[in-house]
Scaffold this motif. Structure first.
Motif, short mmCIF file in Angstrom:
data_model
loop_
_atom_site.label_atom_id
_atom_site.label_comp_id
_atom_site.label_asym_id
_atom_site.label_seq_id
_atom_site.Cartn_x
_atom_site.Cartn_y
_atom_site.Cartn_z
N ASP A 102 44.52 -40.82 106.01
CA ASP A 102 44.17 -39.42 105.76
C ASP A 102 42.75 -39.08 106.17
N ALA A 103 41.84 -40.04 106.10
CA ALA A 103 40.42 -39.74 106.27
C ALA A 103 39.92 -39.83 107.72
N VAL A 104 40.50 -40.69 108.53
CA VAL A 104 39.98 -40.93 109.88
C VAL A 104 40.28 -39.76 110.79
N LYS A 105 39.24 -39.33 111.52
CA LYS A 105 39.36 -38.22 112.46
C LYS A 105 38.72 -38.61 113.79
N VAL A 106 39.16 -37.98 114.86
CA VAL A 106 38.52 -38.13 116.16
C VAL A 106 37.55 -36.97 116.30
N CYS A 107 36.30 -37.28 116.64
CA CYS A 107 35.26 -36.26 116.76
C CYS A 107 35.63 -35.26 117.86
N GLU A 108 35.60 -34.00 117.52
CA GLU A 108 35.94 -32.94 118.47
C GLU A 108 34.89 -32.77 119.56
N VAL A 109 33.70 -33.34 119.35
CA VAL A 109 32.62 -33.21 120.34
C VAL A 109 32.61 -34.38 121.31
N CYS A 110 32.54 -35.61 120.78
CA CYS A 110 32.32 -36.77 121.65
C CYS A 110 33.52 -37.70 121.78
N GLY A 111 34.46 -37.66 120.84
CA GLY A 111 35.61 -38.56 120.89
C GLY A 111 35.46 -39.81 120.04
N ASN A 112 34.34 -39.93 119.30
CA ASN A 112 34.14 -41.06 118.41
C ASN A 112 35.14 -40.98 117.26
N VAL A 113 35.30 -42.07 116.53
CA VAL A 113 36.18 -42.11 115.36
C VAL A 113 35.29 -42.16 114.13
N VAL A 153 31.04 -43.59 127.79
CA VAL A 153 31.71 -44.88 127.60
C VAL A 153 33.21 -44.72 127.77
N GLU A 154 33.88 -45.83 128.02
CA GLU A 154 35.33 -45.80 128.20
C GLU A 154 36.06 -45.56 126.89
N ASP A 155 35.67 -46.28 125.84
CA ASP A 155 36.36 -46.11 124.56
C ASP A 155 35.41 -46.30 123.39
N VAL A 156 35.92 -46.08 122.21
CA VAL A 156 35.10 -46.10 120.99
C VAL A 156 34.48 -47.48 120.76
N ALA A 157 35.18 -48.55 121.12
CA ALA A 157 34.62 -49.90 120.94
C ALA A 157 33.32 -50.05 121.72
N TYR A 197 26.76 -39.64 122.74
CA TYR A 197 27.80 -40.31 123.51
C TYR A 197 28.90 -39.35 123.91
N HIS A 198 29.67 -39.83 124.90
CA HIS A 198 30.91 -39.15 125.27
C HIS A 198 31.95 -40.24 125.58
N VAL A 199 33.06 -40.21 124.86
CA VAL A 199 34.13 -41.20 125.03
C VAL A 199 35.17 -40.62 125.98
N LEU A 200 35.40 -41.31 127.09
CA LEU A 200 36.36 -40.84 128.09
C LEU A 200 37.80 -41.04 127.66
#
Length: 196
Positions: free
Chosen positions: A52-63, A85-89, A104-107
Motif C-alpha cells: 500500500d505504501a510504495v509509490k513511483v515518483c511522478e517526477v523522477c521515477g524513483n521508488v 540512470v537506467e533503473d532505480v537500483a 535523478y531521472h530513471v529511464l
C-alpha cells in the motif's frame, strides 16, 4: 511435492527474485519457517505495508513511500545536475556512493530493438522536458551496447539545448589490477586519461 502447497508456492515466488533460483529459494523458505516469529511474521507484515505504501515518483521515477520522492522534494538538491540512470537500483547505488546534491531521472531501461524496447517504452520524453531545468545532464548508463545506444539517442535529442551533456568515466576501477582487466576497459581508460 515434499511440502504442502503453501510452502511450494512460497518457494516458487521467492525463486522468481533476482539472484535466487529454486534451491536458494528452498533454503530461504526453510530458514523463514525455522525463524517464523523472528523473520516470517515481521516480513509478512512489512510486505503487506509496502504493497500500500510504495509509490513511483511522478517526477523522477524513483521508488519511495511518497511522490514526489524524498530526493525530488529535498530543497538542498539544487546543484543544477541531473543524473540519468537506467533503473532505480542504479539511483540507489549512486546515492550510497554519496555523489552529492544532485537530482535523478530513471529511464526504466535502455533502448533495445531486439527486445522490442523503443524510445516510447522509456521515460525519454519526460527527461527531455525536465532537462531544461538543469545546467548539466550526466548520462550514467551501463557501458553496454544498449546503454551506449541509449546515451547517443538522448544526446541527439538534447542537441540544441543550452545544456552540458556528460557521461560517467569508464576505465580502471579503484584497487583494480591492469592484468585482470579486459581489453575494452583498458582501452577506454587510456582514452579517458587525466593529468596528474
Amino acid at each position: 511435492m515434499a511440502a504442502g502447497p503453501e510452502i511450494e508456492q512460497l518457494i516458487q515466488l521467492l525463486a522468481r527474485l533476482p539472484g535466487l533460483g529454486p534451491r536458494s529459494a528452498r533454503r530461504a523458505v526453510l530458514h523463514l519457517i525455522k525463524k517464523k516469529d523472528q523473520l516470517m511474521v515481521p516480513l509478512s507484515a512489512a510486505l503487506d505495508r509496502a504493497v500500500d505504501a510504495v509509490k513511483v515518483c511522478e517526477v523522477c521515477g524513483n521508488v519511495d513511500t511518497r511522490s514526489p520522492c524524498g530526493i525530488c522534494a529535498d530543497p538542498r538538491r539544487n546543484s543544477g545536475i541531473l543524473i540519468v540512470v537506467e533503473d532505480v537500483a542504479d539511483l540507489w547505488a549512486l546515492e550510497r556512493a554519496g555523489v552529492g546534491a544532485v537530482k535523478y531521472h530513471v529511464l526504466g531501461g535502455v533502448l533495445s530493438p531486439l527486445d522490442g524496447v523503443g524510445p516510447d517504452d522509456l521515460s525519454i520524453d519526460e527527461l527531455i522536458r525536465r532537462a531544461a531545468e538543469f545546467g548539466e545532464v550526466v548520462l550514467a548508463v551501463n557501458a553496454t551496447v544498449e546503454g551506449q545506444t541509449t546515451a547517443h539517442y538522448i544526446t541527439d535529442r538534447l542537441d540544441g539545448f543550452d545544456i552540458k551533456v556528460t557521461r560517467l568515466a569508464h576505465g580502471v576501477p579503484v584497487g583494480g589490477e591492469l592484468d585482470y582487466l579486459d581489453e575494452g576497459t583498458l582501452s577506454q581508460a587510456l582514452k579517458a586519461r587525466t593529468d596528474m
